[in-house]
Design an enzyme around this catalytic site. Structure first.
Site, mmCIF file in Angstrom:
data_model
loop_
_atom_site.group_PDB
_atom_site.id
_atom_site.type_symbol
_atom_site.label_atom_id
_atom_site.label_comp_id
_atom_site.label_asym_id
_atom_site.label_seq_id
_atom_site.Cartn_x
_atom_site.Cartn_y
_atom_site.Cartn_z
ATOM 1 N N TYR A 163 0.845 -1.203 0.000
ATOM 2 C CA TYR A 163 0.000 0.000 0.000
ATOM 3 C C TYR A 163 0.882 1.256 0.000
ATOM 4 C CZ TYR A 163 -3.111 3.658 1.689
ATOM 5 O OH TYR A 163 -3.806 4.844 1.817
HETATM 6 N N1 NAD Z 1 -8.636 6.487 5.783
HETATM 7 C C1 NAD Z 1 -7.322 6.487 5.953
HETATM 8 O O1 NAD Z 1 -6.816 6.119 7.038
HETATM 9 C C2 NAD Z 1 -6.425 7.017 4.846
HETATM 10 C C3 NAD Z 1 -5.126 7.422 5.190
HETATM 11 C C4 NAD Z 1 -4.297 7.902 4.164
HETATM 12 C C5 NAD Z 1 -4.749 7.953 2.862
HETATM 13 N N2 NAD Z 1 -6.017 7.530 2.571
HETATM 14 C C6 NAD Z 1 -6.426 7.602 1.167
HETATM 15 O O2 NAD Z 1 -7.574 8.437 1.064
HETATM 16 C C7 NAD Z 1 -8.329 8.062 -0.093
HETATM 17 C C8 NAD Z 1 -9.796 7.992 0.288
HETATM 18 O O3 NAD Z 1 -9.932 7.072 1.349
HETATM 19 P P1 NAD Z 1 -11.145 7.148 2.375
HETATM 20 O O4 NAD Z 1 -10.546 7.070 3.739
HETATM 21 O O5 NAD Z 1 -12.057 8.231 2.026
HETATM 22 O O6 NAD Z 1 -11.780 5.709 2.069
HETATM 23 P P2 NAD Z 1 -13.298 5.210 1.877
HETATM 24 O O7 NAD Z 1 -13.164 3.713 1.843
HETATM 25 O O8 NAD Z 1 -14.189 5.826 2.890
HETATM 26 O O9 NAD Z 1 -13.698 5.754 0.429
HETATM 27 C C9 NAD Z 1 -13.106 5.255 -0.740
HETATM 28 C C10 NAD Z 1 -14.121 5.293 -1.876
HETATM 29 O O10 NAD Z 1 -13.441 4.844 -3.052
HETATM 30 C C11 NAD Z 1 -14.291 3.948 -3.739
HETATM 31 N N3 NAD Z 1 -13.470 3.032 -4.549
HETATM 32 C C12 NAD Z 1 -12.763 1.954 -4.146
HETATM 33 N N4 NAD Z 1 -12.176 1.370 -5.197
HETATM 34 C C13 NAD Z 1 -12.517 2.087 -6.288
HETATM 35 C C14 NAD Z 1 -12.229 1.958 -7.672
HETATM 36 N N5 NAD Z 1 -11.474 0.948 -8.148
HETATM 37 N N6 NAD Z 1 -12.740 2.872 -8.528
HETATM 38 C C15 NAD Z 1 -13.521 3.878 -8.066
HETATM 39 N N7 NAD Z 1 -13.848 4.038 -6.775
HETATM 40 C C16 NAD Z 1 -13.341 3.153 -5.893
HETATM 41 C C17 NAD Z 1 -15.066 3.218 -2.651
HETATM 42 O O11 NAD Z 1 -16.281 2.641 -3.143
HETATM 43 C C18 NAD Z 1 -15.311 4.351 -1.652
HETATM 44 O O12 NAD Z 1 -16.523 5.014 -1.904
HETATM 45 C C19 NAD Z 1 -7.721 6.753 -0.598
HETATM 46 O O13 NAD Z 1 -6.891 7.016 -1.710
HETATM 47 C C20 NAD Z 1 -6.882 6.282 0.565
HETATM 48 O O14 NAD Z 1 -5.789 5.485 0.145
HETATM 49 C C21 NAD Z 1 -6.864 7.071 3.530
#
Ligand code: NAD
Length: 265
Positions: A163
């Protein structure tokens, strides 16, 4: 001088991927509040439609599109939908991402399928999005803005080996697109969030339902940040609004941690 300020994204046409949840949903709402017309794209159309309903209820303009960002044809269709509906594309927020499949999995615990899915969505999605946004920006003229969601996991060794490597790749692609795009008025930046317990991300990584956004999990995450608060999707959305707006007209190629000071230590 007028006291009232103009909305930061007045009249802009924007796409947000992963707009059905977490950072994407919060950002789509804020972009619309700031005057943007928003394509809410998600692999889950039902979730994207729910975000559109929330935007419309608040008086904004949005449309939902089903797109798996790891599939180039879906990304091409997503960008075409923005152009069809809103006449052009000004902003692409490549935000969709997936976590380490079994949170806490070590390098050797990743299967070939885990690897392909993580690389395909987290890096492939940003490659396809950036590629086709640049093609559209050059075709229509007048520049454009790309924002990517990276992670502190791409800055330090935290959050999973594969990741984190995909997020490091996101950061590097961001810089490269910024330099290649600069002569055409195309800006590219990234945000690097730290752990956000209140989105659906940790559940997607297998955190038990009773631990997701629980007081204990939130406190544990908060305690790991110098500012002592867990990061929220809204924190990321505020940084996103600024970076995609003309207020950041001279900012490109940067990775902005939204991490309460986590990587500054
Ligand atoms: N939550 C954390 O701890 C965290 C920390 C650092 C970075 N991030 C990054 O933030 C971003 C958003 O994460 P979040 O916390 O809002 O997560 P989340 O799971 O709440 O939302 C992610 C969304 O992306 C959609 N998704 C997943 N795969 C997909 C695909 N192949 N095509 C289109 N849509 C897709 C899902 O259906 C979901 O609605 C991500 O890139 C994640 O890597 C999250």
């Amino acid at each position: 001088m007028s006291v009232a300020s103009r909305p930061a994204l007045d009249g802009k046409s924007a796409i947000v991927t992963g707009a059905g949840s977490g950072v994407g949903a919060a950002s789509a709402l804020r972009f619309a509040e700031e005057g943007a017309k928003v394509v809410c794209a998600d692999i889950r159309l039902d979730l994207a439609e729910e975000t559109v309903r929330r935007i419309e209820k608040a008086g904004g303009t949005a449309t939902a599109v089903a797109a798996d960002v790891s599939k180039e044809d879906d990304v091409i269709a997503m960008i075409a939908a923005a152009v069809d509906r809103f006449g052009r594309l000004d902003i692409l927020f490549n935000n969709a991402g997936i976590p380490t499949p079994r949170l806490g999995a070590k390098l050797e615990d990743h299967t070939a399928e885990d690897f392909e899915r993580l690389v395909g969505v987290n890096f492939g999605g940003i490659f396809f999005g950036s590629k086709h946004a640049v093609i559209q920006f050059k075709k229509q003229g007048g520049g454009g803005v790309i924002l990517n969601t990276g992670s502190v996991a791409g800055l330090v060794a935290w959050g999973g080996s594969v990741y984190g490597a995909t997020k490091g790749a996101v950061h590097q692609l961001t810089r490269a697109v910024a330099i290649e795009g600069a002569p055409f008025g195309i800006r590219a930046n990234a945000i690097g969030p730290a752990g956000m317990p209140a989105t659906n991300f940790m559940a997607a990584g297998g955190l038990p339902a009773d631990a997701v956004a629980s007081e204990k999990t939130t406190q544990q995450v908060a305690a790991s940040h110098p500012l002592g608060r867990a990061i929220t999707a809204e924190d990321c959305a505020e940084a996103a609004v600024f970076l995609v707006s003309d207020r950041a007209l001279n900012i490109t190629g940067v990775i902005v941690p939204v991490d309460g000071g986590y990587v500054a230590r």
